[in-house]
Motif scaffolding. Structure first.
Motif, PDB file in Angstrom:
ATOM      1  N   ARG A 166      -1.619   4.192   9.004  1.00  0.00           N
ATOM      2  CA  ARG A 166      -2.078   5.328   8.242  1.00  0.00           C
ATOM      3  C   ARG A 166      -1.218   6.020   7.485  1.00  0.00           C
ATOM      4  O   ARG A 166      -1.710   6.462   6.458  1.00  0.00           O
ATOM      5  CB  ARG A 166      -2.551   6.542   9.412  1.00  0.00           C
ATOM      6  CG  ARG A 166      -3.633   7.426   8.862  1.00  0.00           C
ATOM      7  CD  ARG A 166      -4.198   8.331   9.734  1.00  0.00           C
ATOM      8  NE  ARG A 166      -4.934   7.708  10.849  1.00  0.00           N
ATOM      9  CZ  ARG A 166      -6.439   7.585  10.410  1.00  0.00           C
ATOM     10  NH1 ARG A 166      -6.679   7.983   9.146  1.00  0.00           N
ATOM     11  NH2 ARG A 166      -7.223   7.220  11.219  1.00  0.00           N
ATOM     12  N   TYR A 167      -0.019   5.979   7.633  1.00  0.00           N
ATOM     13  CA  TYR A 167       0.944   6.323   6.967  1.00  0.00           C
ATOM     14  C   TYR A 167       1.009   5.647   5.641  1.00  0.00           C
ATOM     15  O   TYR A 167       1.161   6.317   4.366  1.00  0.00           O
ATOM     16  CB  TYR A 167       2.544   6.306   7.585  1.00  0.00           C
ATOM     17  CG  TYR A 167       3.702   6.572   6.694  1.00  0.00           C
ATOM     18  CD1 TYR A 167       3.979   8.012   6.056  1.00  0.00           C
ATOM     19  CD2 TYR A 167       4.388   5.768   6.247  1.00  0.00           C
ATOM     20  CE1 TYR A 167       4.716   8.219   5.192  1.00  0.00           C
ATOM     21  CE2 TYR A 167       5.262   5.969   5.120  1.00  0.00           C
ATOM     22  CZ  TYR A 167       5.703   7.132   4.994  1.00  0.00           C
ATOM     23  OH  TYR A 167       6.694   7.681   3.990  1.00  0.00           O
ATOM     24  N   MET A 169      -1.240   3.932   4.367  1.00  0.00           N
ATOM     25  CA  MET A 169      -2.458   4.092   3.549  1.00  0.00           C
ATOM     26  C   MET A 169      -2.483   5.603   2.874  1.00  0.00           C
ATOM     27  O   MET A 169      -3.019   5.675   1.610  1.00  0.00           O
ATOM     28  CB  MET A 169      -3.746   4.140   4.521  1.00  0.00           C
ATOM     29  CG  MET A 169      -4.945   3.771   3.999  1.00  0.00           C
ATOM     30  SD  MET A 169      -4.980   1.892   3.084  1.00  0.00           S
ATOM     31  CE  MET A 169      -6.522   2.266   1.904  1.00  0.00           C
ATOM     32  N   THR A 170      -1.919   6.485   3.711  1.00  0.00           N
ATOM     33  CA  THR A 170      -1.951   7.723   2.990  1.00  0.00           C
ATOM     34  C   THR A 170      -1.046   7.956   1.844  1.00  0.00           C
ATOM     35  O   THR A 170      -1.340   8.427   0.889  1.00  0.00           O
ATOM     36  CB  THR A 170      -1.320   8.656   4.131  1.00  0.00           C
ATOM     37  OG1 THR A 170      -2.118   8.818   5.197  1.00  0.00           O
ATOM     38  CG2 THR A 170      -1.228  10.120   3.542  1.00  0.00           C
ATOM     39  N   VAL A 171       0.174   7.206   1.713  1.00  0.00           N
ATOM     40  CA  VAL A 171       1.036   7.280   0.656  1.00  0.00           C
ATOM     41  C   VAL A 171       0.314   6.473  -0.462  1.00  0.00           C
ATOM     42  O   VAL A 171       0.445   6.828  -1.529  1.00  0.00           O
ATOM     43  CB  VAL A 171       2.280   6.561   0.942  1.00  0.00           C
ATOM     44  CG1 VAL A 171       3.375   6.414  -0.287  1.00  0.00           C
ATOM     45  CG2 VAL A 171       3.162   7.280   2.019  1.00  0.00           C
ATOM     46  N   ASN A 173      -2.873   6.140  -0.957  1.00  0.00           N
ATOM     47  CA  ASN A 173      -3.653   7.135  -1.498  1.00  0.00           C
ATOM     48  C   ASN A 173      -3.370   8.308  -2.561  1.00  0.00           C
ATOM     49  O   ASN A 173      -3.783   8.672  -3.428  1.00  0.00           O
ATOM     50  CB  ASN A 173      -4.587   7.682  -0.377  1.00  0.00           C
ATOM     51  CG  ASN A 173      -5.566   6.859   0.282  1.00  0.00           C
ATOM     52  OD1 ASN A 173      -5.948   5.756  -0.219  1.00  0.00           O
ATOM     53  ND2 ASN A 173      -5.897   7.367   1.667  1.00  0.00           N
ATOM     54  N   GLY A 174      -2.192   8.811  -1.851  1.00  0.00           N
ATOM     55  CA  GLY A 174      -1.605   9.910  -2.715  1.00  0.00           C
ATOM     56  C   GLY A 174      -0.859   9.424  -4.147  1.00  0.00           C
ATOM     57  O   GLY A 174      -0.890  10.242  -4.976  1.00  0.00           O
ATOM     58  N   ILE A 175      -0.485   8.122  -4.208  1.00  0.00           N
ATOM     59  CA  ILE A 175      -0.110   7.331  -5.221  1.00  0.00           C
ATOM     60  C   ILE A 175      -1.378   7.281  -6.166  1.00  0.00           C
ATOM     61  O   ILE A 175      -1.270   7.670  -7.294  1.00  0.00           O
ATOM     62  CB  ILE A 175       0.331   6.155  -5.017  1.00  0.00           C
ATOM     63  CG1 ILE A 175       1.755   6.301  -4.384  1.00  0.00           C
ATOM     64  CG2 ILE A 175       0.389   5.168  -6.182  1.00  0.00           C
ATOM     65  CD1 ILE A 175       2.465   4.868  -3.859  1.00  0.00           C
TER      66      ILE A 175
END
Lengths: 201, 201
Positions: A166-167, A169-171, A173-175
């Motif tokens: 999840r980390y 994927m979160t990064v 998505n933030g990118i």
DNA sequence: CGACTTCAGTACCGATCGGTGCCGAAGTTT
DNA sequence: AAACTTCGGCACCGATCGGTACTGAAGTCG
């Protein structure tokens, strides 16, 4: 009888469906599902509404096929990253790939899977759910890959593969959000590199 | 003459503008700028289109005011985080706050500044640019705060405050995307905690 | 060739989009 | 009470939304 006849009988299609789908993908990517109207789409595809409807079925269907093409095209880095040898390499390649894909020349900035439809009204709810499932599928791929790595001893025993997945994927998505807002490739490469500093050794 | 007369003369407004703006903010948050039609907005606000137009001016203006209210309300954690003593505490509070705000009970999942309008058609371009500027403003705040921390010796001399700021903002944006896709508060708290593992000591 | 099938363009469908003009009602000031 | 100002509901504006009949042309088969 040949079930799969090459020429479907009758007048053959007068346009390149692949090229048209590619153009549609780019427009969905740039404007999102709701922001890309049928008129916009068919104009850039170079065909009429009737032809689009006959060839792809629906705006929803067109979006689905555009997403599939996106997955096999600009987002092919996902499958490529998952095939890496170590968990660290998987994460590095995933983040680097998302930076590259979010800052491609000649393509809209960001990620179709994110800005295609994050929030929408009644009409765009289908697309929104499709994309949410698409993103979660990517997270699930990472999860299973990291779980396998943990089983193989490729990750320290006290690390949680679910959190790692999840980390990452979160990064990613933030990118995509950052790229959509105008961040440059160099900016995001530094972010991706920094994000890997927390990786367990 | 009193320039700031309390009662603007004539019939006073028959509805609570603050409450109406709050409802509008929630709808923009849930459906995005383009996904929230004037009919939807005025219905949930409990007023007519004419009243909305007279009180707020425009759909764009309404969105601007809703975003301002969002900044002072659910996104107040930004200013709160920036006031922390150390750079690490700033980052921790910022990420923890974005997790909280993205998973509030009774509010839409995610962040208005992200899902309000990432990509849009012609009509939503104004809102998209407003939000991009809003996000970049947050990043700039973090940047100056971390630069100050670096000057104060609160950060190792080899760290780049610009990268730190963009990293924190990127993770926060990713958290918003994840929340919009259904990630729980616990999921995201673990992600935020993990993201701080890369923080320089 | 002639029958058949599909293409692609026009015109149009009802619904909805953001935005307004109008006007009686309601409240405030003098 | 009179004059004045704004509220807020109705109806409506042109434009556009996604989606469809209809039609003539174009290509492929027996």
């Amino acid at each position: 009888m040949d079930v799969t006849r090459k020429v479907p009988m009758g007048r053959p299609r007068g346009f390149d469906t692949d090229a048209a789908l590619h153009r549609a993908m780019l427009l969905f990517w740039e404007r999102g599902y709701e922001g890309a109207s049928l008129t916009d789409l068919t104009t850039t595809m170079g065909i009429t509404k009737t032809s689009m409807y006959a060839a792809f079925g629906n705006k929803d269907d067109l979006f689905r096929k555009a997403l599939q093409r996106y997955t096999e095209g600009p987002a092919a880095y996902v499958a490529c990253a998952l095939a890496k040898d170590t968990a660290r390499e998987v994460a590095e390649a995933f983040l680097a790939g998302s930076v590259q894909a979010s800052t491609l020349l000649g393509c809209p900035a960001g990620c179709l899977g994110v800005q295609g439809s994050l929030a929408a009204g009644e009409s765009g709810r289908v697309a929104r759910d499709i994309l949410a499932a698409w993103r979660d599928e990517g997270r699930a791929y990472l999860h299973t890959r990291f779980r396998q790595a943990a089983d193989d001893g490729d990750l320290p025993p006290d690390t949680d593969p679910a959190v790692l997945a999840r980390y990452v994927m979160t990064v990613a998505n933030g990118i995509a959000v950052q790229a959509a807002g105008g961040a440059t490739r160099e900016d995001l490469q530094q972010v991706a590199e920094f994000a890997m500093k927390s990786w367990p050794t």
